[in-house]
Structure formats: structure tokens, C-alpha cells
Design an enzyme around this catalytic site. Structure first.
Site, PDB file in Angstrom:
ATOM      1  N   GLU A   1     -10.018  -7.007   8.488  1.00  0.00           N
ATOM      2  CA  GLU A   1      -9.751  -5.688   7.796  1.00  0.00           C
ATOM      3  C   GLU A   1      -9.979  -6.546   6.460  1.00  0.00           C
ATOM      4  OE1 GLU A   1      -5.509  -6.002   7.287  1.00  0.00           O
ATOM      5  OE2 GLU A   1      -5.401  -3.719   7.889  1.00  0.00           O
TER       6      GLU A   1
ATOM      7  N   GLU B   1       4.855  -6.829  11.714  1.00  0.00           N
ATOM      8  CA  GLU B   1       3.753  -5.624  11.666  1.00  0.00           C
ATOM      9  C   GLU B   1       2.626  -5.622  10.987  1.00  0.00           C
ATOM     10  OE1 GLU B   1       3.736  -2.445  13.744  1.00  0.00           O
ATOM     11  OE2 GLU B   1       6.432  -2.766  13.891  1.00  0.00           O
TER      12      GLU B   1
ATOM     13  N   ASN C   1       1.066  -1.260   0.261  1.00  0.00           N
ATOM     14  CA  ASN C   1      -0.303   0.023   0.236  1.00  0.00           C
ATOM     15  C   ASN C   1       0.987   1.162   0.215  1.00  0.00           C
ATOM     16  OD1 ASN C   1       0.385  -0.874   2.665  1.00  0.00           O
ATOM     17  ND2 ASN C   1      -1.034   0.425   3.213  1.00  0.00           N
TER      18      ASN C   1
ATOM     19  N   CYS D   1      -3.168   0.558   7.492  1.00  0.00           N
ATOM     20  CA  CYS D   1      -3.214  -0.505   8.095  1.00  0.00           C
ATOM     21  C   CYS D   1      -4.437   0.069   9.590  1.00  0.00           C
ATOM     22  CB  CYS D   1      -1.900  -1.293   8.816  1.00  0.00           C
ATOM     23  SG  CYS D   1      -1.152   0.549   9.124  1.00  0.00           S
TER      24      CYS D   1
ATOM     25  N   GLY E   1       2.329  -6.688   7.315  1.00  0.00           N
ATOM     26  CA  GLY E   1       1.791  -7.429   6.149  1.00  0.00           C
ATOM     27  C   GLY E   1       0.233  -7.631   6.590  1.00  0.00           C
ATOM     28  N   SER E   2      -0.441  -9.146   6.325  1.00  0.00           N
ATOM     29  CA  SER E   2      -1.764  -8.749   7.569  1.00  0.00           C
ATOM     30  C   SER E   2      -1.781 -10.092   7.955  1.00  0.00           C
ATOM     31  CB  SER E   2      -2.412 -10.346   6.050  1.00  0.00           C
ATOM     32  OG  SER E   2      -1.909 -11.205   5.788  1.00  0.00           O
TER      33      SER E   2
HETATM   34  P1  NAD Z   1       0.338  -9.619   2.703  1.00  0.00           P
HETATM   35  O1  NAD Z   1       0.471 -10.252   4.232  1.00  0.00           O
HETATM   36  O2  NAD Z   1      -0.618 -10.827   1.802  1.00  0.00           O
HETATM   37  O3  NAD Z   1       1.103  -9.755   2.013  1.00  0.00           O
HETATM   38  C1  NAD Z   1       2.908  -8.926   2.365  1.00  0.00           C
HETATM   39  C2  NAD Z   1       4.051  -9.217   1.392  1.00  0.00           C
HETATM   40  O4  NAD Z   1       3.937 -10.884   2.307  1.00  0.00           O
HETATM   41  C3  NAD Z   1       4.161  -9.646   0.441  1.00  0.00           C
HETATM   42  O5  NAD Z   1       5.357  -9.482  -0.083  1.00  0.00           O
HETATM   43  C4  NAD Z   1       3.371 -11.795  -0.032  1.00  0.00           C
HETATM   44  O6  NAD Z   1       4.318 -11.392  -0.966  1.00  0.00           O
HETATM   45  C5  NAD Z   1       4.359 -11.715   1.408  1.00  0.00           C
HETATM   46  N1  NAD Z   1       4.213 -13.309   2.019  1.00  0.00           N
HETATM   47  C6  NAD Z   1       2.968 -13.788   1.774  1.00  0.00           C
HETATM   48  N2  NAD Z   1       3.296 -15.379   2.045  1.00  0.00           N
HETATM   49  C7  NAD Z   1       4.222 -15.403   2.651  1.00  0.00           C
HETATM   50  C8  NAD Z   1       5.004 -16.607   2.605  1.00  0.00           C
HETATM   51  N3  NAD Z   1       4.481 -17.568   3.377  1.00  0.00           N
HETATM   52  N4  NAD Z   1       6.485 -16.220   3.984  1.00  0.00           N
HETATM   53  C9  NAD Z   1       6.993 -14.831   3.415  1.00  0.00           C
HETATM   54  N5  NAD Z   1       6.200 -13.605   2.788  1.00  0.00           N
HETATM   55  C10 NAD Z   1       5.101 -14.682   2.383  1.00  0.00           C
HETATM   56  O7  NAD Z   1      -0.359  -8.430   3.212  1.00  0.00           O
HETATM   57  P2  NAD Z   1      -0.753  -7.223   1.839  1.00  0.00           P
HETATM   58  O8  NAD Z   1      -1.959  -7.986   1.545  1.00  0.00           O
HETATM   59  O9  NAD Z   1       0.943  -7.362   0.804  1.00  0.00           O
HETATM   60  O10 NAD Z   1      -0.833  -6.317   2.432  1.00  0.00           O
HETATM   61  C11 NAD Z   1      -1.735  -5.417   3.262  1.00  0.00           C
HETATM   62  C12 NAD Z   1      -1.529  -6.223   5.051  1.00  0.00           C
HETATM   63  O11 NAD Z   1      -0.704  -5.018   5.269  1.00  0.00           O
HETATM   64  C13 NAD Z   1      -2.528  -5.392   5.502  1.00  0.00           C
HETATM   65  O12 NAD Z   1      -3.007  -6.279   6.577  1.00  0.00           O
HETATM   66  C14 NAD Z   1      -2.513  -4.214   5.929  1.00  0.00           C
HETATM   67  O13 NAD Z   1      -2.885  -3.534   7.641  1.00  0.00           O
HETATM   68  C15 NAD Z   1      -0.607  -4.460   6.524  1.00  0.00           C
HETATM   69  N6  NAD Z   1      -0.378  -3.383   6.912  1.00  0.00           N
HETATM   70  C16 NAD Z   1       0.379  -3.320   8.142  1.00  0.00           C
HETATM   71  C17 NAD Z   1       1.165  -1.820   7.921  1.00  0.00           C
HETATM   72  C18 NAD Z   1       1.887  -1.635  10.528  1.00  0.00           C
HETATM   73  O14 NAD Z   1       2.285  -0.772   9.745  1.00  0.00           O
HETATM   74  N7  NAD Z   1       0.674  -2.169  10.633  1.00  0.00           N
HETATM   75  C19 NAD Z   1       1.565  -1.002   7.646  1.00  0.00           C
HETATM   76  C20 NAD Z   1       0.624  -1.613   6.146  1.00  0.00           C
HETATM   77  C21 NAD Z   1       0.173  -2.181   6.141  1.00  0.00           C
END
Ligand code: NAD
Length: 486
Positions: A383, A252, A152, A286, A228-229
Site C-alpha cells: 500500500e 481496520e 487521513n 484506505c 491504520g497500517s
Molecule cells: P500508522 O499505522 O502509521 O499509524 C496509525 C496510528 O498508530 C498513529 O496514531 C500512530 O501513532 C499509532 N501507532 C504507531 N505505532 C504504534 C504502536 N506501537 N502502538 C500503538 N499505536 C501506534 O498509519 P497512518 O500512516 O497514520 O495511516 C495510514 C494507514 O491507515 C493506511 O494503511 C490506511 O490504509 C489505513 N486506514 C485504514 C482505514 C480503514 O477503515 N480500514 C481508514 C483510513 C486509513
């Protein structure tokens, strides 16, 4: 400007996947194929970790202020290349120009802050009950850091991890996001131009389940920093726990952030903040405000102000637009399905709920407000990561606090009131990493620790000085300076 084919960035060179395989990256603005992207393999990940391992030791032994100088030069280059980088961000995410440009500026601000942290790389001195003992703590590098980011805010997402990691004396291997593959390469080129020695930053393209999984499984990786998620975060924590050698795991994660509107709030101001919280970056934040909790006494008036404010939003990716597309067709389809399913369970669509047809085939969704949604319903609990927010009616402050906390997440939250007792009670009783008073649900700066509780994170904070705790180990040193006297 945007390349038709995107490769890995390893040891200061662009290289293809060892198998030559690729996948497609599409533009959210118009659904065209932007580029083919190298589909990395375990072998490619190993190559990047080899380069990082070789480079890490000498870098880690440089004085921290010297490492910081590279970040200072990176900050200047970020500002000089704002247009070029914002174009890449916009092509990959479709976000409106002002938001893409702001991301470059905030990344530069972070580099400046982290550069200055090099001169404040403080440990502590401690007393000892034993004579002739000097005791102190030092920050020490960890070695190789794996950085995995969401899509994002692609540039800020990398900057938040790479700048503190480098300042702390580590090498970084980033898993470039499938949806924002070129940002990680452009960032690598910028660091090389800023004078970062070869091997200290690499970005591997590919899928999470392939290169992401290979990266976190390698025993040479000493810290896995993931944003990420929650679902992926939990998978990563389990995978790292199964390794022969453990690593530090910083998570995070997501949020389901409430914005509480009390009966004494300035409703026009609260509506402005609610709309910005829910819909900027198409709700793909997020910290987005996805639960609007409103006192019964002002519910109808707030709803009216909210609708009026939402109607002023300009949907599109142009210079004056406010709300861009979601990241992919799959994401758009999922969001439309989620709204439809909620309606079939009794939700009422206050506004939105549809694709923006005039901007098709771009992945634009109307800013969507739902009401009559149960607090246990999946739209209240999951979410959604899109421009969808829900309105809830509560009778009083106690009910508002209980509903704010009725979630598996705990990232951010806001309260709108002029009552100081309510403000202090909300700060004390709402469980989250960030509380905002009379503002939006977001709000982070380079100097501010940001992170969440419960399913929003595992206790670390980025950025701020606290980010150094992710990328350093504390070493306690005990010097017996008169060894003859035992
Ligand atoms: P996601 O979890 O789908 O993916 C994030 C990353 O993880 C991607 O690069 C993906 O390729 C990688 N990934 C997926 N499976 C993996 C595995 N098994 N091993 C290692 N890496 C793997 O998240 P997204 O859809 O890209 O992003 C959205 C999420 O990020 C939302 O939940 C959002 O709230 C969160 N987010 C959190 C913050 C924070 O600071 N807390 C900031 C921004 C976004």
C-alpha cells in the site's frame, strides 16, 4: 485560530506532557511549523486512563437513549462549527476545502445515526428447552476504550470510533495522531460543550511507539480500536496478546484496491471513477483505487480516457482544488523514491511521477499512473498511500478476478461492466469487505458496515449498527423464574 502549542486533552482540560517535551507539527501546504505538540509519556496516558476509569461506570449505567442525546447535541455543534473544524483539518492535512468541510458533515451524520442507535439497542430473546427459564442477550459496556486513528480523515477517524464507543457506555482514551494533533483536542472541547461528563473522552498527544504503546498495554483498557497500517495493526495485536489481561482488538487496516474495467464498460464513466478513486485526498485513503485492471480489448482507449480525466484535476488546497498534498516531507520523498525504483525495474510512467514544483515547499505530488508493472512487484503489492496508481492489462474476466485477488489485502474493489453475470461473479469471487459496481473503490456511510478481510482487518466492521459489536460485550442472561422447580 490554530494554536502555536498543542497539549493533551485530559478530563476536560488542556495539559502539557509531564516531561514538558514537545515535537513539531508542520503544515503540508507550505512546510511551515504549525505548532509544537506535547510529547506524551506513560504517566500522561495513565492520567487519562485514571480519568476514564472513574467516569466509565456511571456513564455505562445511564440508559443508552440518554447517552445518545449527548451525540445528538454533538451533531448540532459539529454543523455549527463546520468552518472552524474544517480549518483545523485543512491546516493539518492540507486537503482541499470541500473535502475538509465534507468530513465535518459526515462526522455529524454519524453522530445522528449513533444517537438513534441508542433507541435501538436491541438484544434478543431466546427460547429455552427447560420450563420456567427466560433467556435473553444484552449489550453491555466494556469500560475503557483505546482509540488509535490514522491521519487521513482526522475528524471522521475520531468520530467513527468515539461516537459508537460512547453510545455503548464506554469511556474513550484516544491516541491523537502525530500529524493531526489539534483535531483530537477540538473534538474534546466540542464533546464537553455537548454535555459529555468529564473524563469520558481524553486525547493524549505523542508518538505511537511511546504513548500508543503505553495505552494498549494498560490492563484497564478493555477494547483497543485501531485504524491504520497493517504493520502497526499486527504490532498492536501482538502487544495486546502479551498483556496479563486480554482485550478485544479491532483492526481496520489498509488496502490495495482494484478497479476492474471490462470490455463492455462505459470507459468515460470508468475513467472518472478511477481518477476519483486513485487521487482524491492525494491517494491517502484506505479505499483508494491503486490497481486499475483493464481488459486488453479496451486498454488503449481506457488509458486515453484516464489520462484526459487526470489532466482535469486541479492540484492544490484551495476551494476549487481536487487533490491536496501528502501528509509529510518523508511521505513525499518515499513516494518519489518508490516510483523511481519501480522505473528502474521496468515500470513506465504514463503521467506524473514528480513533485509539483510550483507548489513547493508544499508536499504536493503529481497524480501518477504507472504501467508495465509486474503483479508481484512491490508497487503492486504494497500500500503506497499516495497519488500513485498502476494499470494492468488482462485478457478476460477470469484473469481480472485472479489479479484482483492477487494481493495480501481485501478492503474494497470495483468492477465496471453492464454484464449482470460478471457483476454477480465479481461480487461472489472478489474477496473484500466492500464491492462497488460501476462506481469508485470507496463508498461508506454512517449506516454502512465498513472493513476488510486478509491484511485489511480482523473481522470487525465500523460504523453501521455492526460498530456496536466492537464497543459492547454480549451478555447472555438466564432467568429461572420458578427456582423451586429444579
Ligand atoms: P500508522 O499505522 O502509521 O499509524 C496509525 C496510528 O498508530 C498513529 O496514531 C500512530 O501513532 C499509532 N501507532 C504507531 N505505532 C504504534 C504502536 N506501537 N502502538 C500503538 N499505536 C501506534 O498509519 P497512518 O500512516 O497514520 O495511516 C495510514 C494507514 O491507515 C493506511 O494503511 C490506511 O490504509 C489505513 N486506514 C485504514 C482505514 C480503514 O477503515 N480500514 C481508514 C483510513 C486509513
Amino acid at each position: 485560530m490554530y494554536p502555536q502549542h498543542i497539549r493533551h486533552w485530559i478530563a476536560d482540560a488542556e495539559i502539557d506532557a509531564s516531561t514538558g517535551e514537545t515535537f513539531e507539527k508542520r503544515c503540508p501546504i507550505d512546510d511551515r511549523v504549525l505548532a509544537t505538540v506535547a510529547r506524551g509519556t506513560t504517566q500522561d496516558v495513565e492520567r487519562a486512563i485514571d480519568a476514564a476509569s472513574k467516569a466509565a461506570d456511571a456513564w455505562g449505567r445511564l440508559p443508552a437513549p440518554r447517552r445518545g442525546e449527548v451525540l445528538g447535541r454533538a451533531a448540532a455543534l459539529l454543523r455549527a462549527r463546520e468552518r472552524e473544524l474544517a480549518e483545523i483539518i485543512q491546516a493539518e492535512t492540507g486537503k482541499p476545502w470541500k473535502n475538509a468541510a465534507a468530513e465535518v458533515g459526515s462526522s455529524a451524520d454519524l453522530a445522528v445515526f449513533m444517537e438513534s442507535e441508542g433507541s435501538r439497542f436491541y438484544g434478543r430473546t431466546m427460547t429455552s428447552p427447560i420450563p420456567n427459564r427466560a433467556v435473553r442477550t444484552l449489550r453491555t459496556p466494556i469500560g475503557v476504550c483505546a482509540a488509535i486513528m490514522p491521519f487521513n480523515s482526522p475528524l471522521a477517524g475520531i468520530a467513527w470510533k468515539v461516537f459508537p464507543a460512547l453510545l455503548c457506555g464506554n469511556a474513550v482514551v484516544a491516541k491523537s495522531h502525530e500529524q493531526t494533533p489539534y483535531t483530537a483536542v477540538a473534538f474534546g472541547r466540542l464533546l464537553a460543550d455537548a454535555g459529555l461528563p468529564t473524563g469520558l473522552y481524553s486525547a493524549v498527544q505523542g508518538l505511537g511507539s511511546e504513548v500508543g504503546a503505553a495505552l494498549i498495554s494498560d490492563n484497564r483498557v478493555g477494547v483497543v480500536s485501531f485504524t491504520g497500517s497493517a504493520q502497526t495493526g499486527k504490532t498492536i495485536q501482538q502487544a495486546v496478546s502479551a498483556r496479563a489481561i486480554l482485550a478485544k482488538v479491532c483492526l481496520e487496516l489498509g488496502g490495495k484496491n482494484p478497479l476492474v474495467v471490462c470490455d463492455d464498460a462505459d470507459l468515460a464513466v470508468a475513467a472518472q471513477h478511477a481518477v476519483a478513486s486513485a487521487f482524491i485526498d492525494a491517494g491517502q485513503r484506505c479505499a483508494s483505487g491503486s490497481r486499475l485492471i483493464v481488459f486488453d480489448r479496451v486498454y488503449d482507449r481506457f488509458r486515453e480516457a484516464l489520462l484526459a480525466q487526470t489532466a482535469t484535476l486541479r492540484i492544490g488546497s484551495g476551494p476549487d482544488d481536487d487533490c491536496g498534498p501528502v501528509i509529510s516531507r518523508e511521505s513525499l520523498d518515499r513516494l518519489l523514491r518508490t516510483v523511481n525504483d519501480a522505473v528502474s525495474r521496468g515500470a513506465h510512467v504514463v503521467c506524473g511521477g514528480q513533485r509539483v514544483e510550483r507548489l513547493a515547499p508544499g508536499y504536493y505530488m503529481e497524480p501518477t499512473i504507472l504501467e508495465n508493472v509486474d503483479a508481484t512487484d512491490e508497487v503492486s503489492q504494497l500500500e503506497l498511500f499516495g497519488p500513485v496508481t498502476c494499470l494492468y492489462r488482462v485478457t478476460d474476466f477470469e484473469e481480472a478476478v485472479a489479479l484482483a485477488n492477487f494481493t495480501g489485502f481485501g478492503l474494497t474493489g470495483a468492477i465496471h461492466t453492464v454484464n449482470t453475470h460478471r457483476i454477480e461473479e465479481f461480487i461472489a469471487r472478489y474477496r473484500a469487505g466492500l464491492v462497488s459496481v460501476n462506481g469508485p473503490t470507496y463508498g461508506a456511510g454512517p449506516h454502512m458496515p465498513f472493513g476488510g478481510v486478509k491484511n485489511s482487518g480482523n473481522g470487525f466492521r465500523e460504523p453501521g449498527t455492526e460498530a456496536l459489536d466492537v464497543y459492547c460485550e454480549w451478555k447472555t442472561v438466564v432467568v429461572n423464574h420458578d427456582p423451586a422447580r429444579v
